[in-house]
Design an enzyme around this catalytic site. Structure first.
Site, mmCIF file in Angstrom:
data_model
loop_
_atom_site.group_PDB
_atom_site.id
_atom_site.type_symbol
_atom_site.label_atom_id
_atom_site.label_comp_id
_atom_site.label_asym_id
_atom_site.label_seq_id
_atom_site.Cartn_x
_atom_site.Cartn_y
_atom_site.Cartn_z
ATOM 1 N N LEU A 498 0.939 -1.374 -0.008
ATOM 2 C CA LEU A 498 0.064 -0.025 -0.070
ATOM 3 C C LEU A 498 0.672 1.169 0.023
ATOM 4 O O LEU A 498 0.366 2.221 -0.599
ATOM 5 C CB LEU A 498 -0.861 -0.131 1.093
ATOM 6 C CG LEU A 498 -2.025 -1.100 1.237
ATOM 7 C CD1 LEU A 498 -2.551 -1.231 2.556
ATOM 8 C CD2 LEU A 498 -3.026 -0.743 0.318
ATOM 9 N N GLY A 499 1.955 1.161 0.555
ATOM 10 C CA GLY A 499 2.713 2.345 0.420
ATOM 11 C C GLY A 499 4.223 2.207 1.608
ATOM 12 O O GLY A 499 4.235 0.857 2.157
ATOM 13 N N GLY A 501 6.338 4.082 4.387
ATOM 14 C CA GLY A 501 6.501 5.174 5.323
ATOM 15 C C GLY A 501 7.950 5.275 6.011
ATOM 16 O O GLY A 501 8.817 4.294 5.837
ATOM 17 N N PHE A 503 8.769 4.094 8.883
ATOM 18 C CA PHE A 503 9.022 2.996 9.656
ATOM 19 C C PHE A 503 9.018 1.735 9.221
ATOM 20 O O PHE A 503 9.025 0.779 9.617
ATOM 21 C CB PHE A 503 8.076 3.355 10.871
ATOM 22 C CG PHE A 503 7.723 4.466 11.794
ATOM 23 C CD1 PHE A 503 8.662 4.763 12.685
ATOM 24 C CD2 PHE A 503 6.879 5.471 11.245
ATOM 25 C CE1 PHE A 503 8.424 5.808 13.280
ATOM 26 C CE2 PHE A 503 6.828 6.651 12.102
ATOM 27 C CZ PHE A 503 7.743 6.782 13.042
ATOM 28 N N VAL A 506 3.940 -0.888 4.237
ATOM 29 C CA VAL A 506 2.610 -1.260 4.612
ATOM 30 C C VAL A 506 2.007 -2.304 3.347
ATOM 31 O O VAL A 506 2.043 -2.077 2.449
ATOM 32 C CB VAL A 506 1.660 -0.090 4.784
ATOM 33 C CG1 VAL A 506 0.258 -0.262 5.351
ATOM 34 C CG2 VAL A 506 2.475 0.958 5.765
ATOM 35 N N LYS A 520 1.850 -3.171 8.942
ATOM 36 C CA LYS A 520 3.029 -2.393 8.709
ATOM 37 C C LYS A 520 4.221 -3.520 9.259
ATOM 38 O O LYS A 520 4.247 -3.847 10.389
ATOM 39 C CB LYS A 520 2.903 -1.193 9.699
ATOM 40 C CG LYS A 520 4.110 -0.335 9.793
ATOM 41 C CD LYS A 520 3.772 1.108 10.103
ATOM 42 C CE LYS A 520 4.014 1.884 8.757
ATOM 43 N NZ LYS A 520 3.797 3.589 9.095
ATOM 44 N N ASP A 616 5.362 13.533 12.834
ATOM 45 C CA ASP A 616 5.236 13.466 11.322
ATOM 46 C C ASP A 616 3.967 13.276 10.762
ATOM 47 O O ASP A 616 3.511 12.949 9.891
ATOM 48 C CB ASP A 616 5.766 11.873 10.833
ATOM 49 C CG ASP A 616 6.420 11.753 9.579
ATOM 50 O OD1 ASP A 616 6.573 12.911 8.958
ATOM 51 O OD2 ASP A 616 6.689 10.678 8.988
#
Ligand SMILES: *[C@@H]1O[C@H](CO)[C@@H](O)[C@H](O)[C@H]1NC(C)=O
Ligand SMILES: *[C@@H]1O[C@H](CO)[C@@H](O)[C@H](O)[C@H]1NC(C)=O
Ligand SMILES: *[C@@H]1O[C@H](CO)[C@@H](O)[C@H](O)[C@H]1NC(C)=O
Ligand SMILES: *[C@@H]1O[C@H](CO)[C@@H](O)[C@H](O)[C@H]1NC(C)=O
Ligand SMILES: *[C@@H]1O[C@H](CO)[C@@H](O)[C@H](O)[C@H]1NC(C)=O
Ligand SMILES: *[C@@H]1O[C@H](CO)[C@@H](O)[C@H](O)[C@H]1NC(C)=O
Ligand SMILES: *[C@@H]1O[C@H](CO)[C@@H](O)[C@H](O)[C@H]1NC(C)=O
Ligand SMILES: *[C@@H]1O[C@H](CO)[C@@H](O)[C@H](O)[C@H]1NC(C)=O
Ligand SMILES: *[C@@H]1O[C@H](CO)[C@@H](O)[C@H](O)[C@H]1NC(C)=O
Ligand SMILES: *[C@@H]1O[C@H](CO)[C@@H](O)[C@H](O)[C@H]1NC(C)=O
Ligand SMILES: *[C@@H]1O[C@H](CO)[C@@H](O)[C@H](O)[C@H]1NC(C)=O
Ligand SMILES: *[C@@H]1O[C@H](CO)[C@@H](O)[C@H](O)[C@H]1NC(C)=O
Length: 810
Positions: A498-499, A501, A503, A506, A520, A616
């Site tokens: 999904l993406g 980030g 950290f 995901v 995640k 963030d």
């Protein structure tokens, strides 16, 4: 209070004529003065010279009684601000007279018995022709003659529940007495209620219950910052100014409306036990813009004995099981002080007359009642017996090897949210007969019930075996601990990304119950399993409609994963910036997203047990559910990642434009850093493109700088609007959002509003002044070179927001 408009003050024609004919001894219509030989009675009223206030007899709601009071004259909802005879009502207002007698203002009933008096000693009021005047500030005064400056008595010194602008609430040092506000008893009864706001010699205000126990304080007055320790929002604001005066005779506070505002204000000790400040809106209603304590359940004994207070229900109070409302009439009038009463009397342990012992009913997920007594017993059974053997014991709790019992009424019980770590359980004593009532309802015909339960169990086992692709190893609080293998299956070997980030990445997944999740995979976690679980369970508790819900986690070997609710509409950046194939977000939705996000952040900052700084904030971290309700993602992770966090942050792509200057200067980060990032993001809501984007004609311009200049000039802001909206925005809302954004990105943290204030502004509860251009943005205006640092093309780690060369990344 008295919101029901009984229309008691309107004159009918006959009474008007009657009044005129009696003008010499009674009052003339519309006068603001009672002089020596006049009196006021029945439907007659005084109106202050500017027409703001009215004085006369009124009847609250369906009450049979009448009171002499002052209320707002120009406001359609009758709002009483002062009551003379609050504890001594009269039945018939026509046979009651207010007049000047013996140098005092006196109210007498038809037997000439004084019902109320200003009680001045005759020596101090040897005035020949005293008059009583209703001032346009709501101050009813007794003066020594019309032109005299000497005030013999004034209603401002004897307030009931309302503190009007200009009045003072303080301490008379010589007499050692003070003014105080006391709530009404209920919505239709102005007599002295249980809650009072009282000034203290230590220059603070207490809210007390029954004039004794204090459950809230403003904290001490800080002369330098002109604010109370616990009420920073009372510092001079856009609406009013609080002023502290201290001299040899008295010390007091007063407050004044700001000159440019002609709105009506009042501060009330409400019968809910909260002090509230309200302003009258052009939409013809009172708007409460401030209240303390902020939550009703924080008010001492708010719901009375044997009740449960819950913030999540409309009427807050309900009875404990086995109890019912003592006086429905009082509850309907917002007076819950009588609480609830038992449905069946206790038989008490030793009375063997009916052979029935009392029993205990478990209440869990509660904040325990106050005023417990602890007993030195070793186990739960002894604790229970000690309670049973004491006829006045009503409940017990045994937690952490400690036994507590309660004698008499149970007060301040609160229902807590699922997963609240402060929650406890207690056992409530009820008559055995009560249990029969309770169980009769639930188990009708125990055999069939048992069979049904068995069938359900069998079916459950069958279902579980069939679909046992997910084994729930353990459940911590409301969080599910997933096995790694289950997440592999749910995400089809992490195939749908999904993406990515700061950290980790995901992935989308589907659980066997067909609910969708976002998983995640955390990178660079150095924590051990135990610490990880602790941190995760604290994140799990944080629940709010505008925060993404954590469903569970996985901690296996060196694998650390978090499992969230899946958000079907993805993240906000897509709708704002990449909308080639999607529709433009309309203005209304954008405003709602701005407000929702602010609410989520305010919750993180203020309402959680430890303030959580998100660190963030950017459109990528605002997710949208199916209804486009915004949910802030990725909160609470800073602690998980630990010291590596600063590295993660500074290497994150596209985040620099949102970073507050204090990140670069190296001072401690507070919640105001989130406010800054939020402000930067608001500019993007308006323009519909990245702040750092190059403009069409190739010239570099930093949108917030451009916007800040227009905003501070008070110019037309429609030019700033996303061209895709084709100027379809409510201009008042546009101005509001732009001003808030500009306040949020001020250089000084103290100049930025709190997220709570942002929420109030966006909700139109607070107004917002013209901001000035933040220095960092002004700098960009003066020196175009710096702008380059904000563009995507720059690979430098330096920031243009300070001229220092400190580089935060290695
Ligand atoms: C006084 O006001 C009440 C309520 O409006 C009204 O019913 C009553 O008739 C009035 N009395 C007189 C004498 O006008
Ligand atoms: C009030 O009445 C008394 C006698 O009834 C009269 O002497 C006096 O002048 C009156 N005062 C005023 C101010 O009208
Ligand atoms: C007037 O007040 C007195 C004292 O409170 C009371 O005894 C008397 O009944 C009242 N008269 C009327 C008509 O209400
Ligand atoms: C006035 O004094 C009387 C007698 O001392 C007392 O009962 C009454 O409550 C006082 N009234 C006010 C308004 O203080
Ligand atoms: C009060 O002052 C006004 C004007 O200031 C004057 O006309 C009036 O006569 C004075 N009244 C008294 C009783 O002194
Ligand atoms: C109340 O009104 C009187 C007359 O208008 C004034 O002298 C007095 O200062 C006022 N009291 C306060 C506290 O403002
Ligand atoms: C003032 O009154 C309070 C109680 O009302 C008392 O505790 C305090 O000692 C008094 N202070 C003085 C200086 O008399
Ligand atoms: C308030 O306090 C008084 C004693 O000061 C007591 O008699 C009364 O019962 C209390 N009221 C309540 C509701 O507990
Ligand atoms: C304090 O009270 C005294 C006596 O009433 C008065 O003379 C003095 O002016 C007052 N001081 C202030 C600051 O008001
Ligand atoms: C309001 O304006 C008046 C004069 O116009 C000034 O004397 C006063 O100090 C102002 N008050 C506030 C609270 O700004
Ligand atoms: C209290 O309010 C409820 C709902 O409005 C109503 O049904 C009930 O009759 C009221 N009870 C009393 C005693 O006024
Ligand atoms: C409970 O006991 C009281 C007296 O102690 C009695 O008045 C009341 O009727 C009893 N209530 C029930 C439900 O039996």
């Amino acid at each position: 209070m008295g919101s029901k408009n009984s229309g008691a003050w309107s004159f009918t024609l006959p009474s008007f004529l009657l009044c005129l004919s009696l003008c010499t001894t009674h009052l003339c219509l519309g006068s603001d003065t009672i002089s020596a030989n006049q009196s006021l009675s029945g439907n007659q009223t005084l109106i202050s010279s500017g027409g703001n206030f009215k004085l006369g007899f009124f009847t609250p709601g369906n009450s049979p009684y009448s009171y002499l009071g002052i209320w707002f004259n120009k406001i359609s909802v009758r709002t009483v601000v002062w009551v003379a005879n609050r504890d001594n009502p009269v039945i018939d207002r026509y046979s009651t007279e207010l007049k000047i007698s013996g140098g005092n203002l006196v109210m007498v009933n038809d037997s000439r018995v004084p019902v109320w008096s200003t009680n001045l000693s005759t020596s101090s009021s040897g005035s020949s022709s005293p008059v009583a005047v209703l001032g346009d500030d709501g101050n009813f005064t007794l003066k020594d003659g019309l032109n005299s400056s000497a005030t013999l008595w004034q209603s401002f010194n004897h307030p009931t529940d309302t503190w009007l602008p200009g009045a003072k609430i303080g301490i008379y040092k010589r007499k050692n007495t003070s003014q105080l506000l006391t709530s009404w008893k209920n919505a239709e009864d102005p007599s002295t209620g249980l809650f009072s706001l009282e000034p203290q010699p230590s220059i603070e205000y207490f809210i007390r219950w029954n004039r004794s126990f204090h459950y809230w304080t403003t904290g001490q007055w800080d002369r330098k910052n002109r604010g109370f320790a616990n009420v920073p929002e009372m510092r001079p604001n856009h609406i009013c100014n609080f002023i502290y005066v201290d001299n040899e005779n008295e010390s007091y506070f007063t407050y004044l409306r700001k000159n440019d505002s002609n709105t009506q204000l009042r501060l009330v000790m409400d019968l809910s036990g909260q002090v509230q400040m309200l302003s009258w809106l052009p939409s013809q209603q009172w708007n409460m813009f401030w209240s303390q304590p902020t939550r009703k359940c924080q008010v001492h004994n708010f719901c009375g004995p044997f009740t449960v207070c819950s913030e999540n229900t409309d009427n807050f109070c309900s009875c404990l099981r086995g109890f019912s409302i003592t006086s429905e009439r009082d509850w309907n009038l917002s007076d819950m002080s009588s609480g609830c009463k038992r449905n069946s009397n206790l038989s008490c342990a030793l009375s063997t007359s009916n052979g029935e012992k009392d029993r205990f009913l478990l209440h869990s997920n509660m904040k325990l009642p106050t005023d417990s007594q602890s007993l030195p017993v070793r186990n739960s059974k002894e604790c229970r017996l000690s309670c049973l053997n004491n006829c006045s014991c009503t409940a017990y709790a045994f937690e952490n090897n400690a036994c507590s019992i309660w004698l008499g009424g149970l007060f301040n019980v609160q229902q807590l949210a699922q997963g609240d770590t402060t929650a406890s359980s207690f056992y409530l004593r009820l008559a055995a007969s009560n249990f029969e009532d309770l169980s009769k309802k639930t188990v009708a015909g125990s055999v069939s019930a048992a069979l049904a339960i068995l069938a359900i169990l069998l079916f459950g086992i069958w279902r579980w075996r069939r679909r046992a692709t997910v084994t729930l190893k353990s459940v911590e609080g409301s969080l599910i601990a997933f096995a790694y293998g289950d997440l592999l299956i749910a995400t089809k070997n992490f195939s749908e990304k999904l993406g990515e980030g700061g950290f980790g990445s995901v992935f989308k997944g589907t659980l066997p119950d067909s609910s969708q999740i976002a998983v995640k995979k955390l990178e660079s976690i150095s924590q051990g399993e135990k610490q990880f679980r602790t941190e995760v369970s604290t994140i799990g508790i944080i629940q709010h409609v505008n925060l993404v819900r954590l469903r569970g986690f996985c901690s296996q070997g060196d694998k650390r994963l978090l499992v969230y609710d899946f958000m079907p509409n993805g993240s906000l950046d897509y709708y704002l910036f990449h909308r080639k194939d999607s529709k433009t977000l309309d203005w209304k939705t954008r405003y709602q997203i701005a407000l929702g996000t602010a609410r989520g952040l305010a919750y993180l900052h203020d309402k959680c047990r430890d303030c959580i700084i998100h660190c963030d904030i950017k459109p990528e971290n605002i997710l949208l559910d199916a209804e486009f309700c915004p949910k802030v993602a990725d909160f609470g992770l800073a602690k998980l990642v630990g010291r590596d966090f600063s590295r993660v942050l500074t290497t994150m792509r596209g985040t620099r434009g949102y970073l507050a200057p204090e990140w670069i200067s190296g001072v401690a980060i507070t919640a105001k850093a989130d406010v800054y990032s939020y402000g930067m993001m608001l500019f993007e809501f308006v323009s519909g493109r990245r702040n750092s984007e190059l403009s069409e004609n190739g010239a570099i311009k930093f949108f917030p700088t451009l916007a800040a200049r227009k905003i501070s000039e008070g110019a037309d802001l429609l030019d700033l609007l996303d061209p895709n909206l084709e100027t379809n925005a409510a201009s008042e809302e546009l101005t509001r959002i732009c001003r808030v954004a500009c306040w949020c990105v001020q250089d000084e943290e103290t100049h930025r509003p709190s997220m709570g204030q942002v929420v109030h502004i966006l909700e139109r509860v607070l107004d917002v002044n013209l901001p000035r251009i933040p220095r960092a943005l002004q700098l960009l205006l003066d020196n175009q070179e710096h702008v380059v640092f904000f563009t995507e093309s720059s690979s430098s780690n330096q920031s243009s927001q300070t001229k220092s060369n400190t580089s935060t990344a290695s």
